[in-house]
Scaffold this active site. Structure first.
Site, short mmCIF file in Angstrom:
data_model
loop_
_atom_site.label_atom_id
_atom_site.label_comp_id
_atom_site.label_asym_id
_atom_site.label_seq_id
_atom_site.Cartn_x
_atom_site.Cartn_y
_atom_site.Cartn_z
N ARG A 162 33.91 47.87 43.17
CA ARG A 162 34.61 46.72 43.83
C ARG A 162 36.07 46.47 43.25
O ARG A 162 36.75 45.86 43.91
CB ARG A 162 33.80 45.56 43.77
N GLU A 210 32.49 33.44 45.10
CA GLU A 210 33.01 33.94 44.03
C GLU A 210 34.62 34.09 44.52
O GLU A 210 35.54 33.88 43.55
CB GLU A 210 32.76 35.68 44.14
#
Length: 810
Positions: free
Chosen positions: A319, A729
């Site tokens: 990621r 997030e």
């Protein structure tokens, strides 16, 4: 508009309302895992036998002295494990290790009638160790070639051609710290065994199904003999996605062997010294710009500090690579990733899951390069934004949808915050104040939403309607204070067309909704909301048929709104409670299992290409800071945020998430300074900042004096539940604006156009060193020339500042 996104008449979603447990939280009546001990009879307490050496082979483990301690019932060791002695999904985390891999590693567990008896018993266990060489810092691991796990490589375009076309080329390196989760509730579990030997485990876990799976294989029993429930968590932030499983397995093993309930809870020091953190990273980079400051090529290597085992380091690194572009079009890129193996705790998921680390690298690069290019940092960023209608893709090949929102949000932040006027005011202030400087920075975000592993993008739900018209919903997501349960109740009430008070939510349990994904990746509302909507739609369709027969109309002409079924164009109606009662006597099924899978995703981990994300969440923040030139001390004067949550399911919850995420990000980037003992002394490898007294967290004194948060309007997301977007997030990365403002304020102490390096976290000490660098007029890259290619993973051997803040977390 898609069926999933369309909102009915008078929806309950979109209405601001308090957290469903807010009253319980503030009155102290909300139950957490460890509170259940007081309601359970004959509980045993588990305590770890920790070895305070960084690395070593166990040559002897003597438990007999512990058994002589009054109140000690049993000592658990590897010999007691009937199944697989491993607490991880990669089978590299022995629950009872033969080799100590970090300072404070637990090698056995003592069960006592009281916690004090268990503690004294643990202290009595004798462990003999053959000490082995250890690697504590990230630099040491890189120098030793100590790596594990995957080695992803992301290639896009032709970087050689890109650099050949570049008018300006810069190289550098950047190392930045990890972060302690510091959830209010430490790791906890309570395991009980019934008369058939089946296990019921209460666990503070973000991933009950995986906790069930780990307990199952440790005990050597099928999953249907293990039920895991999570009432709620006092915070998780990713720290309870993978790490609770082994702790729950210890409690379950103790309960299985003794037949008594076993309680497990770490104290704060144990939690900080035994559980993993956000990965610190080291990056080397080379970037090329054309004459106008547009990025032509990027060549970078990111090395994550994985700690002693893999845990979730591979997807975290993936990621990070997928987010190194942030909001910027990079036509030619080559980004490599490695995971360093060190003798520290095994680092794990943390809010953003590698995304913040990847995005921080490109933001740091642009902040350092802007003065070298003679450009304002805000202008450099804006020139490199993804543009709509250009067919631009990310370096891993995913088209960037809604790219227009990047510029729209950027402009709205400038307008809302009055940037032009305030920049003039700041220039005047700085000219009049030689020892205090202010600065204002804006940074944006583009964050992909979905699990990188496609299989995880599924959710389940079970919805029950009782004869009296009340509704009970179960879903696979867990509540850690983020408001997921509140949103899910709103989704259920909206889909069924009933008032919110008719809906109650049950605790998350593996025997109600199986095979769930972790509540992580900001996917909780998308996956579980889709599943709840699916289950409620099944029930609504059945009830519409009943209502139609009672009202003498076609089902397609009946609507259920605010708890009343009505026929379009008629005054005929039927109350919800009566409708449900009638349906029961007509033998209509009043329960439904719902399911949702995110469509359109594909990912090839080997080629590092695909479309791993359903959509991107966007946002931007403008932060103004004031810095003292004598001490490096600073304060955040004002923050303005515009953030994209689609059409919010619950606006008050979402604004709280944006505020909290920003503050947590600011803590990571400016305050939270992880330190280990890297000496060769007897305490080598010891985690030094193991309490709130030595690990500084954001508090009221660090809050912005003015804090404005606006949710982007008219932002419906097609193909997501009721047009919403994830919010957990993405806001954390808005805090990049704080660090960039501090960099610019430090640079203001030097001559115009000076570029300064800034340690991370940017503590007052690190800011002071940046101010000194600015005063000396040194361009940051002069002290950070690389030895060799930026892509070969080698450490720099130029003049690298070695103050602790610049190398924090290493």
């Amino acid at each position: 508009m898609s069926h999933l996104s369309e909102r009915p008449e008078k929806p309950v979603v979109g209405v601001s309302m308090p957290h469903e447990s807010a009253f319980l939280h503030v009155t102290g009546t909300a139950l957490y895992t460890d509170d259940l001990v007081q309601r359970t009879k004959d509980v045993l307490h588990a305590y770890p036998v920790q070895v305070m050496k960084a690395r070593g082979r166990i040559t002897a483990l003597r438990t007999e002295p512990a058994l002589a301690v009054p109140g000690v019932v049993r000592v658990l060791t590897g010999a007691d494990v009937p199944g697989v002695n491993d607490a991880g999904m990669k089978h590299d985390e022995p629950l009872f290790p033969d080799e100590v891999m970090f300072h404070g590693h637990a090698v056995a567990w003592v069960l006592g009638e009281t916690l004090e008896a268990a503690r004294l018993g643990a202290a009595a266990v004798e462990v003999e160790l053959e000490e082995l060489p250890s690697l504590i810092s990230l630099q040491d691991a890189i120098a030793a070639g100590s790596y594990h796990g995957a080695q992803p490589l992301m290639v896009h375009g032709d970087i050689d051609a890109g650099f050949a076309d570049s008018a300006h080329v810069f190289t550098g390196e950047f190392q930045f710290s990890g972060q302690e989760h510091f959830y209010l509730e430490t790791h906890a579990a309570l395991a009980q065994v019934d008369e058939n030997g089946q296990l019921f485990i209460q666990s503070s876990t973000q991933h009950p199904s995986e906790t069930q799976e780990i307990v199952s294989h440790v005990l050597g029993v099928p999953a249907h003999e293990v039920t895991v429930q999570c009432l709620r968590m006092g915070g998780g932030f990713g720290g309870k996605e993978m790490q609770p499983h082994g702790f729950a397995a210890v409690a379950a093993l103790g309960a299985k062997l003794t037949g008594r309930p076993v309680r497990f809870r770490l104290n704060r020091t144990q939690d900080m010294t035994m559980s993993g953190k956000r990965h610190g990273f080291h990056a080397t980079w080379k970037i090329g710009f054309d004459a106008d400051g547009r990025i032509q090529a990027l060549d970078a290597t990111l090395v994550a500090d994985g700690g002693w085992s893999l845990d979730l380091s591979e997807p975290v690194l993936a990621r990070a690579l997928c987010h190194i572009d942030n909001t910027y079009w990079i036509p030619n890129a080559r980004v490599a990733g490695r995971i360093a193996k060190t003798n520290t705790v095994s680092n794990t998921a943390f809010r953003g899951f590698g995304g913040p680390q990847g995005m921080l690298v490109i933001e740091d690069i642009l902040g350092r390069c802007a003065p070298q290019l003679g450009l304002d940092a805000m202008e450099l960023r804006e020139r490199n934004f993804y543009q709509p209608g250009q067919g631009q893709t990310t370096p891993y090949g995913q088209p960037v949808t809604q790219a227009e929102r990047i510029s729209t949000i950027w402009q709205q932040v400038q307008d809302d915050a009055g940037i032009a006027d305030r920049k003039r005011e700041i220039a005047a202030f700085n000219a009049a104040h030689p020892h205090t400087k202010r600065a204002l920075a804006i940074t944006g975000i583009k964050f992909g939403i979905s699990f990188n592993l496609t299989a995880f993008n599924q959710g389940g739900a079970l919805v029950l309607i009782y004869k009296d018209g009340s509704v009970l919903i179960n879903h696979g997501g867990t509540e850690m204070g983020q408001g997921l349960h509140t949103k899910m109740m709103q989704v259920a009430a909206t889909t069924l067309g009933i008032p919110l008070h008719k809906v109650r939510l049950a605790p998350t349990r593996t025997d109600k909704v199986p095979n769930t994904s972790a509540t992580a990746a900001s996917s909780g509302a998308d996956l579980n909301g889709g599943a709840i909507k699916n289950a409620c739609e099944q029930l609504r369709e059945r009830l519409l048929q009943v209502a139609a027969s009672q009202l003498g109309a076609n089902a397609s002409d009946v609507r259920i709104v605010e708890g009343v079924a009505r026929v379009l164009g008629s005054d005929k109606e039927l109350a919800w409670d009566d409708l449900v009662h009638t349906a029961y006597f007509q033998r209509v099924q009043l329960s439904a299992s719902g399911f949702y899978r995110t469509e359109g995703l594909h990912w090839d981990a080997k080629s590092f290409r695909g479309t791993p994300f359903k959509y991107f969440a966007y946002g931007a923040a403008a932060t103004e800071v004031e810095v003292d030139g004598f001490t490096g001390k600073y304060r955040i004067r004002r923050v303005d945020i515009v953030h994209d949550v689609g059409e919010s399911l619950s606006p008050m919850i979402d604004i709280g998430q944006v505020e909290g995420g920003f503050v947590q990000g600011a803590g990571w980037l400016t305050l939270e300074d992880l330190r280990w003992d890297t000496s060769d002394g007897p305490n080598r490898g010891r985690f030094l900042t193991q309490a709130a007294s030595t690990y500084k967290l954001p508090s009221f004194s660090e809050m912005p004096e003015e804090f404005n948060v606006t949710l982007l309007e008219n932002a419906t997301e097609e193909g997501a539940v009721y047009g919403s977007k994830a919010v957990g997030e993405p806001p954390l990365m808005l805090a990049f604006s704080v660090r960039e403002a501090l960099r610019q304020a430090a640079a203001a102490f030097g001559p115009s156009g000076v570029s300064v390096d800034l340690g991370c976290p940017a503590t007052p000490e690190a800011v002071y060193w940046a101010i000194q660098e600015a005063r000396q007029g040194e361009a940051s890259q002069n002290g950070h020339a690389l030895n060799g290619s930026a892509a070969n993973g080698q450490a720099a051997n130029g003049k690298v500042r070695t103050d602790a803040n610049a190398l924090s977390g290493a």
